[in-house]
Design an enzyme around this catalytic site. Structure first.
Site, short mmCIF file in Angstrom:
data_model
loop_
_atom_site.label_atom_id
_atom_site.label_comp_id
_atom_site.label_asym_id
_atom_site.label_seq_id
_atom_site.Cartn_x
_atom_site.Cartn_y
_atom_site.Cartn_z
NE ARG A 1 -3.20 -2.94 0.26
CZ ARG A 1 -3.75 -3.59 -0.75
NH1 ARG A 1 -3.66 -3.13 -1.98
NH2 ARG A 1 -4.38 -4.74 -0.56
CD GLU B 1 -6.28 -8.77 5.58
OE1 GLU B 1 -5.11 -8.39 5.56
OE2 GLU B 1 -7.23 -8.08 5.19
CG ASP C 1 -8.96 -2.35 5.48
OD1 ASP C 1 -8.21 -1.74 6.26
OD2 ASP C 1 -8.54 -3.06 4.55
CD GLU D 1 -5.40 -0.60 1.54
OE1 GLU D 1 -4.95 -0.40 2.69
OE2 GLU D 1 -5.78 -1.71 1.15
CD GLU E 1 -19.09 10.77 1.05
OE1 GLU E 1 -19.37 11.86 0.51
OE2 GLU E 1 -19.94 9.92 1.37
#
Lengths: 691, 691
Positions: free
Chosen positions: A171, A297, A376, A404, A523
């Site tokens: 990232r 993960e 996340d 990210e 956004e």
């Protein structure tokens, strides 16, 4: 080409110390800066403070301050640490109970001489005070009468590097790692030194120097000979008051120690970690501790052995405890092999479900590191309900400076406003006024350990952050976690002044407006109303409405021809809202009170539903996509007015990235609008073009 | 692990020559095979035929035939080439006008002795006859009375390797390259030798040994010292009658020759290519020629210099002409930077629009290589309208053996039925009966050059093709382009017998049924009704309905809440249907006559439209997805009945891949159904689960 780029002088960012050109200020500063009173044999850390003052003053004032043990001039700067002199101790008196990183900056008169005191409770405090004074000078503040005291809001003010030994950065969007190249720690660590300066100047005091996903190679960082290379990095950071941590592989006893198991209750495993800790502290005596991503993960963890997070974290904590080391245990634990067909599993609930039952069982030197939201790092999501629900456990907040999901150093997205909202979120854990800021600082439950960590956004790009404006996020992070009461605008204004100069109101206002509206703008043209995702899988850049809809990641929007959103209510959904305390639980549960910006995170609703604004959801989607893309174009237009008002490289960097953003925002607009128009069949009220 | 895999003996595939266990046949074969009459000093190519006969006979019959110049036994095999003896020439008399690869196999009596003659018009014909006899023996055919003659339907029967110098294979799903490793041609080329045998045994006579995307490194294959390594590969293939071609970079004069341009009309460029051709033929005297992907998907080409495909192709053709070399020029040219918002551009029209106007202008040694469909190797698409529209130009057909869009060696998809349909497609170019097969063979327009090329599916996996059943595609391709009249079932039966043995009716029927229904099955659970795509971008594996919907690739389905499909009609769409001759144009133009399987390729229609079957489109989508996934499960179930009926490795390979296919088919089913249910809101008539 790459070598060339790396060998060019790195951008000094907010430490550029431009020459003071205001004649009156210059005269005043020169008067004060003739002399610098310091201890005769300064420690390395104090020497850094002296070095910074020298360098900054020389650059800004074109003069060298005289270093003396006893003041001789009428005006002098005076740098010191508690216990050094009566003068210093008296100045520090108001900070009697303050944390060790605290400091004062104060002008005083004594024996007919004037001193500008920079006094730290600790050496780190003294270093912070030196950077503070330099900042005041860069911003053109008067030095005549200063009386300020500073104590950090958070004990741990930490950076997480997601750097990998092969030199890439998970990232990372600003080049390769400054820590690693070709599976080695390079012989020259000039950029690491510069990075330490940048971080220390904002108040950062801790750093984990490798990616939380610790694979085979990185597992060896905790052992000689790699460890001796880690020590070189620790030496550099130590001189700037920054403690080094390592991310560790929970399966290290197997991978590195050749044991048959990594079971945290196994005697051999316990002994191995104790031995490893002893070896580490032999080489890095002030080692900070371990950052651990376990059972997350597909990373190994205690679950493999039928143990839980307490077993895993405490075993490591006991190994580190004799040396004062910490275990920072990440709560980003969820099922990443979910079936998209299964609507009963809700990833948002995972951290709370996993960790809340374990409250009170963790060792004192364990801190749980909790991502700001339950999913996340999305551009918009609610605050994790785990904050404040574990009164007998140390908690810290994890943020992401690297963008990210917020434009990846190609779009401008100033994140301090988002972080402000998170810190100000009232959990009601102990009644009204139980903000996240108070939980992670430790103050709400009187816990000694706490703080904030964030994933860095730097790489070996000459300007560190890829996008020149992304420097503001790194700077802003450090400043904000030192002082949570600073406003996003204050921080932005500081950063603009330090980076571009304190002159030119027009330049300042253009950049300020751009920064302050950038989060909302991003956004507006991306995923709407808190539903998140809608990005291309894996790399997470660019629009893809169904990109994660049929995946194993638990990240769905459930859009059909009638409506969209995730029903997380108790009444008819996954019951996630019940993880919040009242009144938050009810506020999110009810469509009447749920904030618009999180509407689709909590509710599945028809496109024709009217928001509090009176607008239908579908019309809101259209309107904001058009507005956001338009705003992105205005960012570019505004930037173009700044040509000639900053160095060519910075201008061109901003120009090319804002151009990409403007084009990419239109792509976002059109893909999102087209997707929903094709699905809903409801035309835009204003008849704008949807494909 | 990789080394180990590579060094293990490769699977012999259809050349396994299992011992004959039928006593009567064994006796008969042994009687005939005691003696092999051959020329005293056979050429290398004829020596290969002799070697193959020796090896095959020894393996099948556990005896060695005696090599003699003059027959002594009562029964003998006799291998020869035209002009060798009166006996041979007499046998070849019926093939007087046949192509040089033709041959006869015939039993004759002479002087009281019986001979089984294998006689080729050329040495390559003789090699083919040897492989043919071995195939007959493997299948248990009687040798007593044979009288067959064979002429290939196509002059060029070509394989395209998409192998890259770094050892990877573009769209390869069976391991790494057998031609390249670590940017070199390896010192041992055992697998290449084995590959030559496999290809020659099916009738292949040409191969381009590097990827059509020719990048920097691969550009140097046409020059020493790389060229001398290419010569080693050419030596191997030459001995099996296969001519080697190279894919070339149109910008080679710049990249390799350091010229400032690659303009095909530039004197220096022309001279450079002529010089290069001379050098190539010095080292590889029978070099086949160049395969060229120009002005396609960002590869360089004549457009850069304001020239057209004729300029580019003819310039190369002139360089190769003195040596008898060919230029194979690909027609896969389209705008790969399309805006998804732009509905006026139709990628399907591109090849026709680019090339048709150039008919008659290409040199005689240029062949246009045209992909079977107008888009890109989809499981179902119409035949390219370019076939037959250029009577004065050589055309060849390009197929894809590697299953890029058809399950990638993880799903079984026997492609011969698809290829049969393509070859049998009547273009009406010269009235009824103008099938593609006749166009690419050259017979329709009396053109000398033509044929078929296909992208290989092999890699260095031990079994060559990843999926054991994918071997049938490689075998089937060679057999089909030799003889277009073979049925898909005939070919499948041959392959099954050669691979698993000619016994066990149950085993044969299970595998045959599996192969023969596999293409339809794959079509049933993936993208419906010819609309194509709906795969994950880049790697093209697995469902992603909107995966290419908002991309730059010109591959859209335009699904909205009401309907789906691409309107390519003249009446209301892109006008693509007009590129076909009547009656095809009208057949595709009209909803009444458009074949169901191509409905969405040609028309945008409501989900409620009723197909010829009487079913609505949406119900068809649901029904076929359920049926296809069910069928995939039955493939697995059927395979499991074969345990013990083949070697363990082959069984396990099929079992694990069919298991993955069955699971993955359910994923396809659910994603496609859910996507369309959410969009259309129309429930399944049978009330089955859609998510």
């Amino acid at each position: 080409m790459e070598l060339e780029a790396n060998h060019r002088q790195a951008d000094p960012c907010w430490l550029r110390y431009a020459p003071v050109d205001h004649p009156e200020r210059l005269a005043q500063y020169r008067k004060w800066c003739k002399e610098l009173v310091t201890p005769a044999n300064p420690s390395p850390l104090l020497a850094s403070a002296i070095f910074e003052l020298h360098q900054g003053i020389e650059s800004m004032l074109h003069m060298k301050p005289q270093c003396v043990a006893v003041p001789a001039e009428a005006y002098s700067l005076c740098l010191g640490v508690k216990g050094q002199s009566a003068l210093i101790d008296e100045a520090l008196a108001p900070l009697a109970d303050a944390s060790e990183d605290s400091y004062v900056i104060r002008t005083i008169s004594q024996d007919g001489r004037k001193h500008l005191l920079m006094a730290g409770v600790s050496e780190r405090g003294a270093l912070c005070s030196a950077f503070h004074l330099l900042r005041l000078m860069q911003m053109g503040e008067s030095m005549e009468v200063i009386n300020m005291q500073e104590s950090p809001d958070n004990g741990l003010r930490m950076i997480n590097q997601w750097d990998k030994l092969d030199g890439s950065i998970e990232r990372g969007y600003a080049g390769g790692s400054i820590f690693y190249k070709n599976n080695e720690i390079p012989s020259h660590l000039t950029r690491v030194h510069e990075y330490a300066r940048l971080l220390a100047s904002t108040g950062i005091n801790a750093i984990a120097i490798n990616n939380v996903n610790v694979h085979e190679r990185e597992s060896w960082l905790i052992k000689l000979p790699m460890l001796s290379q880690v020590a070189r990095i620790a030496d550099i950071f130590r001189n700037y008051g920054i403690t080094v941590f390592l991310s560790v592989n929970f399966a290290s006893p197997i991978v590195v120690g050749h044991l048959p198991t990594a079971d945290p209750l196994d005697e051999d495993v316990i002994a191995w970690w104790k031995q490893t800790a002893a070896e580490i502290y032999e080489v890095v005596p002030d080692f900070g501790g371990f950052l651990v991503k376990a059972d997350s993960e597909s990373r190994p963890g205690p679950f493999t052995y039928g143990r839980n997070h307490v077993d895993g974290a405490n075993m490591l904590a006991e190994a580190l405890k004799p040396y004062g080391g910490l275990v920072i245990w990440r709560c980003f634990v969820y099922n990443c092999f979910q079936d998209w067909r299964d609507r009963t599993t809700d990833r948002a609930k995972a951290a709370y479900d996993h960790f809340k039952p374990l409250d009170g069982q963790f060792e004192d030197n364990v801190i749980l590191q909790i991502k700001n939201g339950p999913i996340d790092f999305q551009v918009q999501e609610p605050v994790s309900p785990l904050f404040g629900t574990m009164p007998a456990t140390n908690q810290m907040l994890e943020l992401q400076i690297t963008q990210e999901y917020t434009g990846q150093a190609r779009h401008v997205c100033y994140l301090v406003p988002q972080w402000k909202e998170i810190l100000a979120f009232d959990t009601y854990a102990q009644g009204e006024g139980s903000e996240v800021a108070k939980i992670v600082s430790g103050s709400l439950y009187g816990r000694k350990l706490g703080g904030v960590a964030a994933v860095s956004n730097i790489g070996d790009d000459r300007n560190w952050t890829g996008h020149i404006l992304a420097q503001a996020n790194l700077y802003g992070y450090g400043r904000l976690v030192w002082n949570c009461n600073l406003s996003a605008e204050q921080i932005a204004r500081e950063w603009i002044a330090l980076t571009f100069g304190s002159g030119s109101t027009q330049r300042t206002e253009v950049i300020l407006n751009l920064l302050m509206t950038s989060w909302l703008t991003y956004e507006q043209y991306t995923a709407p109303l808190g539903v998140g995702w809608m990005v291309n899988p894996h790399h997470h850049y660019g629009p893809n409405v169904d990109g994660y809809e049929y995946s194993r990641w638990g990240t769905y929007h459930f859009a059909d021809r009638d409506g969209i959103g995730v029903d997380r209510t108790v009444k008819s959904g996954t019951g996630y809202t019940a993880q919040y305390r009242e009144p938050n639980a009810s506020r999110y549960e009810s469509l009447e009170t749920c904030p618009d910006e999180l509407l689709l995170f909590f509710h599945h609703i028809p496109y024709t539903h009217r928001q509090h604004s009176g607008k239908t959801v579908i019309q809101h989607i259209y309107d904001t996509r058009f507005a956001g893309a338009e705003q992105a174009q205005q960012f570019l237009d505004a930037w173009l007015t700044l040509e000639g008002q900053m160095d060519e490289e910075a201008f061109e960097n901003g120009r090319s990235r804002l151009l990409e953003q403007a084009e990419h925002a239109r792509e976002w607009r059109d893909q999102i609008n087209t997707y929903f128009y094709r699905k809903s069949g409801i035309p835009d009220e204003q008849g704008r073009t949807i494909y």
